[in-house]
Design a protein around this motif. Structure first.
Motif, PDB file in Angstrom:
ATOM      1  N   PHE A  60      -7.368  17.247  -2.085  1.00  0.00           N
ATOM      2  CA  PHE A  60      -7.289  16.333  -2.768  1.00  0.00           C
ATOM      3  C   PHE A  60      -7.411  16.621  -4.453  1.00  0.00           C
ATOM      4  O   PHE A  60      -6.545  16.464  -5.195  1.00  0.00           O
ATOM      5  CB  PHE A  60      -8.313  15.030  -2.511  1.00  0.00           C
ATOM      6  N   LYS A  61      -8.733  17.328  -4.527  1.00  0.00           N
ATOM      7  CA  LYS A  61      -8.837  17.800  -6.080  1.00  0.00           C
ATOM      8  C   LYS A  61      -7.861  18.840  -6.579  1.00  0.00           C
ATOM      9  O   LYS A  61      -7.456  18.615  -7.607  1.00  0.00           O
ATOM     10  CB  LYS A  61     -10.186  18.332  -6.003  1.00  0.00           C
ATOM     11  N   ALA A  62      -7.168  19.512  -5.564  1.00  0.00           N
ATOM     12  CA  ALA A  62      -6.112  20.483  -6.189  1.00  0.00           C
ATOM     13  C   ALA A  62      -4.850  19.823  -6.077  1.00  0.00           C
ATOM     14  O   ALA A  62      -3.650  20.462  -6.586  1.00  0.00           O
ATOM     15  CB  ALA A  62      -6.175  21.618  -4.881  1.00  0.00           C
ATOM     16  N   GLY A  63      -4.647  18.750  -5.694  1.00  0.00           N
ATOM     17  CA  GLY A  63      -3.280  18.118  -5.557  1.00  0.00           C
ATOM     18  C   GLY A  63      -2.468  18.296  -4.238  1.00  0.00           C
ATOM     19  O   GLY A  63      -1.266  17.628  -4.562  1.00  0.00           O
ATOM     20  N   ARG A  64      -2.828  18.924  -3.511  1.00  0.00           N
ATOM     21  CA  ARG A  64      -2.355  19.180  -2.161  1.00  0.00           C
ATOM     22  C   ARG A  64      -2.151  18.078  -1.397  1.00  0.00           C
ATOM     23  O   ARG A  64      -1.370  17.660  -0.624  1.00  0.00           O
ATOM     24  CB  ARG A  64      -2.875  20.338  -1.399  1.00  0.00           C
ATOM     25  N   VAL A  65      -3.125  16.925  -1.532  1.00  0.00           N
ATOM     26  CA  VAL A  65      -3.159  15.686  -0.941  1.00  0.00           C
ATOM     27  C   VAL A  65      -2.845  14.591  -2.318  1.00  0.00           C
ATOM     28  O   VAL A  65      -4.035  14.723  -3.042  1.00  0.00           O
ATOM     29  CB  VAL A  65      -4.390  15.587  -0.245  1.00  0.00           C
ATOM     30  N   THR A  66      -2.222  13.721  -2.189  1.00  0.00           N
ATOM     31  CA  THR A  66      -2.087  12.785  -3.295  1.00  0.00           C
ATOM     32  C   THR A  66      -2.934  11.395  -2.851  1.00  0.00           C
ATOM     33  O   THR A  66      -3.180  10.680  -3.762  1.00  0.00           O
ATOM     34  CB  THR A  66      -0.550  12.495  -3.790  1.00  0.00           C
ATOM     35  N   ALA A  67      -2.799  11.223  -1.760  1.00  0.00           N
ATOM     36  CA  ALA A  67      -3.314   9.830  -1.144  1.00  0.00           C
ATOM     37  C   ALA A  67      -4.570  10.029  -0.242  1.00  0.00           C
ATOM     38  O   ALA A  67      -4.144  10.608   0.771  1.00  0.00           O
ATOM     39  CB  ALA A  67      -2.375   9.096  -0.473  1.00  0.00           C
ATOM     40  N   LEU A  68      -5.606  10.077  -0.638  1.00  0.00           N
ATOM     41  CA  LEU A  68      -6.836   9.966   0.232  1.00  0.00           C
ATOM     42  C   LEU A  68      -7.644   8.616   0.668  1.00  0.00           C
ATOM     43  O   LEU A  68      -7.759   7.863  -0.199  1.00  0.00           O
ATOM     44  CB  LEU A  68      -8.108  10.518  -0.586  1.00  0.00           C
ATOM     45  N   VAL A  69      -7.174   8.746   1.950  1.00  0.00           N
ATOM     46  CA  VAL A  69      -7.532   7.244   2.785  1.00  0.00           C
ATOM     47  C   VAL A  69      -8.995   7.586   3.303  1.00  0.00           C
ATOM     48  O   VAL A  69      -9.161   8.307   4.155  1.00  0.00           O
ATOM     49  CB  VAL A  69      -6.474   7.021   3.584  1.00  0.00           C
ATOM     50  N   LEU A 111      -7.717   5.510  -1.374  1.00  0.00           N
ATOM     51  CA  LEU A 111      -7.556   4.341  -0.792  1.00  0.00           C
ATOM     52  C   LEU A 111      -8.638   3.806   0.127  1.00  0.00           C
ATOM     53  O   LEU A 111      -8.942   4.723   0.956  1.00  0.00           O
ATOM     54  CB  LEU A 111      -6.184   4.293   0.000  1.00  0.00           C
ATOM     55  N   PHE A 112      -9.523   2.695   0.147  1.00  0.00           N
ATOM     56  CA  PHE A 112     -10.664   2.323   0.528  1.00  0.00           C
ATOM     57  C   PHE A 112     -10.217   1.486   1.758  1.00  0.00           C
ATOM     58  O   PHE A 112      -9.580   0.333   1.386  1.00  0.00           O
ATOM     59  CB  PHE A 112     -11.709   1.775  -0.191  1.00  0.00           C
ATOM     60  N   LEU A 113     -10.771   1.880   2.876  1.00  0.00           N
ATOM     61  CA  LEU A 113     -10.618   0.918   4.233  1.00  0.00           C
ATOM     62  C   LEU A 113     -11.856   0.556   4.900  1.00  0.00           C
ATOM     63  O   LEU A 113     -12.928   1.359   4.711  1.00  0.00           O
ATOM     64  CB  LEU A 113      -9.611   1.075   5.031  1.00  0.00           C
ATOM     65  N   GLU A 114     -12.037  -0.275   5.714  1.00  0.00           N
ATOM     66  CA  GLU A 114     -13.550  -0.657   6.370  1.00  0.00           C
ATOM     67  C   GLU A 114     -13.722   0.074   7.506  1.00  0.00           C
ATOM     68  O   GLU A 114     -14.873   0.536   7.829  1.00  0.00           O
ATOM     69  CB  GLU A 114     -13.648  -2.191   6.804  1.00  0.00           C
ATOM     70  N   THR A 115     -12.860   0.630   8.227  1.00  0.00           N
ATOM     71  CA  THR A 115     -13.272   1.489   9.743  1.00  0.00           C
ATOM     72  C   THR A 115     -12.533   2.653   9.682  1.00  0.00           C
ATOM     73  O   THR A 115     -11.462   2.987   8.966  1.00  0.00           O
ATOM     74  CB  THR A 115     -12.839   0.425  10.810  1.00  0.00           C
ATOM     75  N   ARG A 116     -13.008   3.492  10.471  1.00  0.00           N
ATOM     76  CA  ARG A 116     -12.242   4.832  10.766  1.00  0.00           C
ATOM     77  C   ARG A 116     -10.985   4.548  11.469  1.00  0.00           C
ATOM     78  O   ARG A 116      -9.991   5.323  11.040  1.00  0.00           O
ATOM     79  CB  ARG A 116     -13.302   5.754  11.735  1.00  0.00           C
ATOM     80  N   HIS A 117     -11.060   3.556  12.271  1.00  0.00           N
ATOM     81  CA  HIS A 117      -9.609   3.267  13.094  1.00  0.00           C
ATOM     82  C   HIS A 117      -8.505   3.125  12.121  1.00  0.00           C
ATOM     83  O   HIS A 117      -7.407   3.526  12.173  1.00  0.00           O
ATOM     84  CB  HIS A 117      -9.903   2.453  13.898  1.00  0.00           C
ATOM     85  N   VAL A 118      -8.911   2.090  11.243  1.00  0.00           N
ATOM     86  CA  VAL A 118      -7.554   1.642  10.228  1.00  0.00           C
ATOM     87  C   VAL A 118      -7.324   2.700   9.334  1.00  0.00           C
ATOM     88  O   VAL A 118      -6.179   3.142   8.817  1.00  0.00           O
ATOM     89  CB  VAL A 118      -7.781   0.180   9.592  1.00  0.00           C
ATOM     90  N   VAL A 119      -8.154   3.580   8.935  1.00  0.00           N
ATOM     91  CA  VAL A 119      -8.187   4.900   7.978  1.00  0.00           C
ATOM     92  C   VAL A 119      -7.258   5.709   8.616  1.00  0.00           C
ATOM     93  O   VAL A 119      -6.032   6.298   8.010  1.00  0.00           O
ATOM     94  CB  VAL A 119      -9.289   5.563   7.616  1.00  0.00           C
ATOM     95  N   VAL A 168       0.739  -1.218   0.012  1.00  0.00           N
ATOM     96  CA  VAL A 168       0.097  -0.020  -0.078  1.00  0.00           C
ATOM     97  C   VAL A 168       0.799   1.336  -0.007  1.00  0.00           C
ATOM     98  O   VAL A 168       0.423   2.314  -0.874  1.00  0.00           O
ATOM     99  CB  VAL A 168      -1.015  -0.051   1.164  1.00  0.00           C
ATOM    100  N   THR A 169       2.069   1.406   0.790  1.00  0.00           N
ATOM    101  CA  THR A 169       2.782   2.355   0.863  1.00  0.00           C
ATOM    102  C   THR A 169       3.344   2.355  -0.628  1.00  0.00           C
ATOM    103  O   THR A 169       3.703   3.695  -1.007  1.00  0.00           O
ATOM    104  CB  THR A 169       3.870   2.090   1.823  1.00  0.00           C
ATOM    105  N   GLU A 170       4.084   1.592  -1.129  1.00  0.00           N
ATOM    106  CA  GLU A 170       4.591   1.634  -2.287  1.00  0.00           C
ATOM    107  C   GLU A 170       3.705   2.434  -3.586  1.00  0.00           C
ATOM    108  O   GLU A 170       3.784   3.142  -4.343  1.00  0.00           O
ATOM    109  CB  GLU A 170       5.069   0.392  -2.714  1.00  0.00           C
ATOM    110  N   ILE A 171       2.307   1.793  -3.418  1.00  0.00           N
ATOM    111  CA  ILE A 171       1.235   2.499  -4.229  1.00  0.00           C
ATOM    112  C   ILE A 171       1.152   3.953  -4.148  1.00  0.00           C
ATOM    113  O   ILE A 171       1.115   4.932  -4.941  1.00  0.00           O
ATOM    114  CB  ILE A 171       0.101   1.711  -4.279  1.00  0.00           C
ATOM    115  N   ALA A 172       0.731   4.231  -2.671  1.00  0.00           N
ATOM    116  CA  ALA A 172       0.657   5.630  -2.361  1.00  0.00           C
ATOM    117  C   ALA A 172       1.866   6.566  -2.563  1.00  0.00           C
ATOM    118  O   ALA A 172       1.459   7.575  -2.798  1.00  0.00           O
ATOM    119  CB  ALA A 172       0.228   5.597  -0.910  1.00  0.00           C
ATOM    120  N   ALA A 173       3.102   6.298  -2.613  1.00  0.00           N
ATOM    121  CA  ALA A 173       4.117   6.790  -2.705  1.00  0.00           C
ATOM    122  C   ALA A 173       4.545   7.317  -4.162  1.00  0.00           C
ATOM    123  O   ALA A 173       5.462   8.050  -4.434  1.00  0.00           O
ATOM    124  CB  ALA A 173       5.318   6.297  -1.692  1.00  0.00           C
ATOM    125  N   ARG A 174       3.908   6.835  -5.127  1.00  0.00           N
ATOM    126  CA  ARG A 174       4.058   7.110  -6.591  1.00  0.00           C
ATOM    127  C   ARG A 174       3.856   8.640  -6.858  1.00  0.00           C
ATOM    128  O   ARG A 174       4.477   8.902  -7.711  1.00  0.00           O
ATOM    129  CB  ARG A 174       3.174   6.345  -7.470  1.00  0.00           C
TER     130      ARG A 174
END
Length: 387
Positions: free
Chosen positions: A303-312, A262-270, A250-256
């Protein structure tokens, strides 16, 4: 509606290739569409607009990202032109399941409403109810609402539904899945009988059928198949990973550096994954129901502006988020239902643009994920390691 739902009626005219003017939209809306750079209708718009403009009840099924907002929005605005809502008494009600979708619908419709001198008000939880009450007192023709907040405003006497002539239920299946059905029926029972209903949904199931049977009258049914709204533009991949390798993948994908959702099931793991990505130098941010509406709106803008590249995100982001040119969605945790898979994947490849959905699969999850994709009608490539 009595009897089985009509499906793909061969007697319905083929309107593919039709212009907006040819579909019957007033010139002011056609001009605004051109100003917004929209020259031709998407399939669901071409299919449903003539019936919506004619005042027919419409039951429409179309994939997320297929252009449903303008399909119903242009119809209700055209039908409301020249009319005026009064204090606390709007003319058009648009019910949606999430705050994000309400914001998207409101932003999408506002320029077109302005071209017809119509007013759109959004009422959602997480925002000042007194400010929303003031907006309704000032008068609006169209109210876009989540069921809970609208119920609160109705209970307070700040909104009355006795002048509603057109009702839209957007993402009806999701509203039912979130448990809003009792609130929805309580609200719709306050709407005068005989008005027009437009029900849009990505899936049609028993709960949606209940709404259709109770409120729609002889609806025209339109189903826009994935082939018609560019589902083929989406590439689906399953990535077999071992539990010990999952976070590194996941880190390798997000670091590109490219934007990824990125979708996860619970708030805690997000929150946990977001902090890990930030610690790894990734421009990451979390989006879930535990954040305030102001935080969620700011995160989406970043996220839309690109200031965030990985939205979890949790499934709160699976509906109502439109991000242009989002090329990659990753199911870090596979969804539990095929509908959730479709709505998560609908954040990419919108309006026919290319996109990829990657689902990380642990060995013990493979059988369930394969079944889920079969239910969704999705064929996916399988690989191992990093995407």
């Amino acid at each position: 509606m009595n009897g089985p739902h009509p499906r793909n009626d061969p007697t319905l005219p083929d309107r593919s290739g039709e212009s907006f003017a040819g579909l019957g939209l007033p010139p002011a809306l056609v001009r605004e569409l051109a100003h917004q750079g929209i020259s031709a209708p998407f399939a669901i718009q071409a299919a449903t607009l003539p019936d919506g403009l004619a005042g027919r009840d419409v039951l429409a099924r179309g994939r997320t990202g297929s252009g449903k907002t303008l399909a119903f929005g242009l119809a209700v605005l055209a039908r409301s032109r020249g009319q005026r809502g009064s204090t606390r008494r709007p003319l058009v009600l648009v019910l949606v399941p999430t705050r994000e979708l309400a914001q998207q619908v409101t932003e999408s419709l506002t320029p077109y409403a302005r071209s017809l001198r119509l007013r759109v008000v959004s009422v959602v939880g997480g925002r000042s109810i007194s400010g929303q009450a003031r907006a309704l007192r000032a008068g609006a023709e169209v109210v876009v609402a989540t069921p809970g907040r609208l119920a609160d405003l109705v209970e307070r006497g700040d909104c009355r539904l006795d002048r509603i002539t057109v009702t839209v239920l957007d993402e009806a299946d999701q509203m039912a899945n979130l448990g809003f059905l009792p609130q929805i029926t309580a609200l719709l029972d306050r709407v005068p009988p005989g008005g027009q209903y437009l029900l849009f949904s990505a899936t049609l199931d028993r709960d949606v059928d209940e709404l259709v049977d109770r409120y729609l009258t002889d609806p025209v049914v339109h189903e826009v198949h994935p082939s018609a709204d560019a589902l083929a533009a989406t590439e689906h991949r399953l990535l077999d990973v071992a539990a010990a390798d999952k976070r590194a993948v996941v880190t390798e994908i997000a670091a590109r550096g490219e934007r990824v959702l990125l979708f996860l099931e619970t708030r805690h793991v997000v929150d946990e994954l977001t902090q890990h990505l930030l610690d790894s130098g990734v421009l990451a941010a979390a989006l879930h129901g535990g954040r305030s509406q102001a935080q969620r709106s700011r995160t989406l803008e970043d996220f839309k502006a690109g200031r965030v590249t990985a939205l979890v995100a949790t499934n709160v982001a699976a509906r109502g988020i439109h991000v242009d040119d989002l090329g990659l969605v990753v199911n870090v945790d596979p969804p539990g239902h095929h509908k959730d898979y479709l709505h998560r994947g609908g954040r990419t490849a919108r309006a026919g643009a290319p996109g990829t959905v990657v689902t990380l699969v642990l060995p013990q999850q493979r059988r369930a994920v394969v079944q889920l994709l079969e239910q969704a009608g999705i064929t996916a490539e399988t690989g191992a390691g990093a995407a």
